[in-house]
Scaffold this active site. Structure first.
Site, PDB file in Angstrom:
ATOM      1  N   ARG A 231      -7.241  -5.084   3.304  1.00 64.56           N
ATOM      2  CA  ARG A 231      -6.170  -3.934   3.421  1.00 64.56           C
ATOM      3  C   ARG A 231      -4.904  -4.332   3.686  1.00 64.56           C
ATOM      4  NH1 ARG A 231      -9.900  -1.743   1.816  1.00 64.56           N
ATOM      5  NH2 ARG A 231     -11.111   0.035   2.691  1.00 64.56           N
ATOM      6  N   GLU A 260      -0.834   3.326  -0.413  1.00 68.20           N
ATOM      7  CA  GLU A 260      -1.333   3.525  -1.765  1.00 68.20           C
ATOM      8  C   GLU A 260      -1.605   4.986  -1.894  1.00 68.20           C
ATOM      9  OE1 GLU A 260      -5.035   1.476  -1.647  1.00 68.20           O
ATOM     10  OE2 GLU A 260      -4.366  -0.435  -1.120  1.00 68.20           O
ATOM     11  N   HIS A 278      -6.445  -1.653  -6.316  1.00 69.84           N
ATOM     12  CA  HIS A 278      -7.507  -1.499  -5.066  1.00 69.84           C
ATOM     13  C   HIS A 278      -8.684  -0.930  -6.008  1.00 69.84           C
ATOM     14  CE1 HIS A 278      -8.617   0.040  -0.835  1.00 69.84           C
ATOM     15  NE2 HIS A 278      -9.520  -0.617  -1.489  1.00 69.84           N
TER      16      HIS A 278
HETATM   17  N1  LIG Z   1     -10.418  -4.107  -2.103  1.00 66.45           N
HETATM   18  C1  LIG Z   1     -11.698  -3.511  -1.968  1.00 66.45           C
HETATM   19  O1  LIG Z   1     -12.046  -2.733  -2.859  1.00 66.45           O
HETATM   20  C2  LIG Z   1     -12.516  -3.772  -0.827  1.00 66.45           C
HETATM   21  C3  LIG Z   1     -13.908  -4.019  -1.045  1.00 66.45           C
HETATM   22  C4  LIG Z   1     -14.715  -4.197   0.017  1.00 66.45           C
HETATM   23  C5  LIG Z   1     -14.307  -4.639   1.448  1.00 66.45           C
HETATM   24  N2  LIG Z   1     -12.803  -4.588   1.506  1.00 66.45           N
HETATM   25  C6  LIG Z   1     -12.210  -4.895   2.841  1.00 66.45           C
HETATM   26  O2  LIG Z   1     -12.261  -6.392   3.103  1.00 66.45           O
HETATM   27  C7  LIG Z   1     -12.390  -6.274   4.439  1.00 66.45           C
HETATM   28  C8  LIG Z   1     -13.513  -7.347   5.056  1.00 66.45           C
HETATM   29  O3  LIG Z   1     -14.736  -6.614   4.710  1.00 66.45           O
HETATM   30  P1  LIG Z   1     -16.140  -7.175   5.050  1.00 66.45           P
HETATM   31  O4  LIG Z   1     -17.240  -6.225   4.491  1.00 66.45           O
HETATM   32  O5  LIG Z   1     -16.345  -8.348   4.832  1.00 66.45           O
HETATM   33  O6  LIG Z   1     -15.938  -6.717   6.557  1.00 66.45           O
HETATM   34  P2  LIG Z   1     -17.010  -7.325   7.430  1.00 66.45           P
HETATM   35  O7  LIG Z   1     -16.833  -6.733   8.885  1.00 66.45           O
HETATM   36  O8  LIG Z   1     -18.205  -7.904   7.224  1.00 66.45           O
HETATM   37  O9  LIG Z   1     -16.361  -8.913   8.002  1.00 66.45           O
HETATM   38  C9  LIG Z   1     -14.832  -8.879   8.593  1.00 66.45           C
HETATM   39  C10 LIG Z   1     -14.928 -10.104   9.197  1.00 66.45           C
HETATM   40  O10 LIG Z   1     -13.393 -10.279   9.819  1.00 66.45           O
HETATM   41  C11 LIG Z   1     -13.524 -10.801  11.284  1.00 66.45           C
HETATM   42  N3  LIG Z   1     -12.275 -10.635  11.806  1.00 66.45           N
HETATM   43  C12 LIG Z   1     -11.851  -9.368  12.375  1.00 66.45           C
HETATM   44  N4  LIG Z   1     -10.515  -9.665  12.766  1.00 66.45           N
HETATM   45  C13 LIG Z   1     -10.098 -10.687  12.610  1.00 66.45           C
HETATM   46  C14 LIG Z   1      -8.942 -11.327  12.770  1.00 66.45           C
HETATM   47  N5  LIG Z   1      -7.839 -10.757  13.269  1.00 66.45           N
HETATM   48  N6  LIG Z   1      -9.060 -12.719  12.467  1.00 66.45           N
HETATM   49  C15 LIG Z   1      -9.908 -13.370  11.989  1.00 66.45           C
HETATM   50  N7  LIG Z   1     -11.105 -12.662  11.641  1.00 66.45           N
HETATM   51  C16 LIG Z   1     -11.376 -11.201  11.978  1.00 66.45           C
HETATM   52  C17 LIG Z   1     -14.725 -10.170  11.827  1.00 66.45           C
HETATM   53  O11 LIG Z   1     -15.284 -10.789  12.949  1.00 66.45           O
HETATM   54  C18 LIG Z   1     -15.766 -10.217  10.725  1.00 66.45           C
HETATM   55  O12 LIG Z   1     -16.422 -11.308  10.729  1.00 66.45           O
HETATM   56  C19 LIG Z   1     -12.296  -5.069   5.028  1.00 66.45           C
HETATM   57  O13 LIG Z   1     -10.797  -4.988   5.366  1.00 66.45           O
HETATM   58  C20 LIG Z   1     -12.585  -4.150   3.810  1.00 66.45           C
HETATM   59  O14 LIG Z   1     -12.085  -2.670   4.104  1.00 66.45           O
HETATM   60  C21 LIG Z   1     -12.016  -4.135   0.529  1.00 66.45           C
END
Ligand SMILES: NC(=O)c1ccc[n+]([C@@H]2O[C@H](COP(=O)([O-])OP(=O)(O)OC[C@H]3O[C@@H](n4cnc5c(N)ncnc54)[C@H](O)[C@@H]3O)[C@@H](O)[C@H]2O)c1
Length: 314
Positions: A231, A260, A278
């Site tokens: 994000r 966005e 995105h």
């Molecule tokens: N661009 C896109 O189209 C798209 C698609 C899918 C996911 N995403 C984004 O990707 C990100 C990850 O998604 P996900 O499904 O893997 O989430 P998830 O919840 O499975 O994993 C996130 C991980 O980040 C860790 N975390 C949280 N804060 C942290 C920090 N400050 N430092 C280190 N680790 C930290 C958590 O413990 C967790 O293990 C989210 O922001 C999601 O919205 C974007």
């Protein structure tokens, strides 16, 4: 029995719509309705299905009688979830259905930076066959710093290993370190200073707003490449632009932005950035998987509330 009214207000995949039998559900498909029109809708809406581009704020939540809001996205940062909880509105999102797409896109961006494929395409279309003006590099042996080893980050780790890269991982959850005990977990400052590629996979929540701050960005080494498909709000974009301009970081490839679709126009002036709109998690496959998952979760939630109509009267 009174039917449950579900309003699908955004463009989502409908392949699994038959999970909602007509005997029990009334599905209303009004793609593109604005929030005010949803509030003014002539039917009582029990469940609203949206996508991440729609903002659900306090004002909307105060004025609606909807009991379930389901977003066809991984992130819920478009919704005031704390306030929804206070108002007893169930928020449903999808976990894991677009993580492979997002991880593959992350690698697409990495490959784009290291191989300059679209630049080469532009050059050849101009009738040129010159390749000495731009650098291409190997990924093999490079150090990749993965911040956030959740669903997306852990798949990025798998792909990185397949490319023969060395991983530095970082996650705030101690359990994640136990699950992925094959990865080389490092303190954040070490990862930022020593990685050739830094890729971000953390959620946008209160704690993580501008988490990659000016101070942290200043730790990146000048030859590093920064990738963000998580994000935009988790990064201090203004400072990122500053260090990209000053050559204090080599390259950035970004799929997500703080605002966005009106992204900071300074990004467009830089030739050491690659931008995508995105799309990381949005593929034909993930679109189907995500809608199906959301439909199943809505049904499960209604099932566990035993008598859905009683539930809606709460
Ligand atoms: N661009 C896109 O189209 C798209 C698609 C899918 C996911 N995403 C984004 O990707 C990100 C990850 O998604 P996900 O499904 O893997 O989430 P998830 O919840 O499975 O994993 C996130 C991980 O980040 C860790 N975390 C949280 N804060 C942290 C920090 N400050 N430092 C280190 N680790 C930290 C958590 O413990 C967790 O293990 C989210 O922001 C999601 O919205 C974007």
């Amino acid at each position: 029995m009174e039917k449950i009214n579900i309003l699908i207000a955004d463009d989502i995949d409908l392949s699994y719509l038959d999970l909602f039998p007509k005997t029990n559900y009334n599905i209303i498909f009004k793609h593109g309705l604005n929030n005010q029109s949803i509030l003014n809708f002539d039917k009582r809406i029990d469940c609203l299905i949206i996508r991440s581009t729609r903002i659900i704020d306090k004002k909307f939540l105060d004025n609606c009688s909807i009991k379930i809001i389901a977003t066809c996205s991984r992130g819920v940062d478009n919704i005031d979830t704390d306030y929804a909880k206070l108002k007893n509105i169930k928020i449903i999102n999808s976990s894991g259905t677009n993580s492979i797409s997002a991880a593959e896109h992350t690698f697409g961006l990495i490959l784009e930076v290291f191989k300059r494929i679209s630049l080469s395409d532009k050059i050849i279309r101009k009738g040129n066959f010159e390749y000495t003006e731009f650098e291409r590099r190997e990924l093999y042996g490079k150090k990749i710093g993965i911040i956030g080893v959740g669903k997306v980050g852990s798949h990025v780790a798998k792909l990185s290993l397949a490319f023969g890269m060395k991983i530095f991982a970082n996650d705030t959850d101690v359990n994640v370190k136990k699950i992925h005990n094959n990865l080389n977990f490092k303190p954040l400052s070490y990862l930022l200073k020593h990685s050739d590629i830094i890729t971000l996979h953390i959620p946008l929540n209160k704690e993580n707003r501008k988490y990659i701050s000016k101070e942290k960005l200043n730790l990146f080494n000048k030859d590093s490449v920064f990738i963000n498909t998580s994000r935009g709000g988790v990064v201090d974009e203004k400072h990122l632009i500053k260090i990209l301009k000053a050559g204090k970081i080599k390259f950035a490839a970004l799929d997500v932005f703080e605002h966005e679709p009106d992204i900071n126009p300074e990004f467009l002036k830089l030739n050491n950035v690659i931008l995508t709109n995105h799309i990381a998690g949005k593929t034909s496959e993930s679109r189907v998987k995500m809608a199906k998952d959301i439909f199943l979760q809505i049904k499960e939630h209604l099932h566990f509330s035993k008598n859905p109509k009683l539930y809606f009267k709460i």
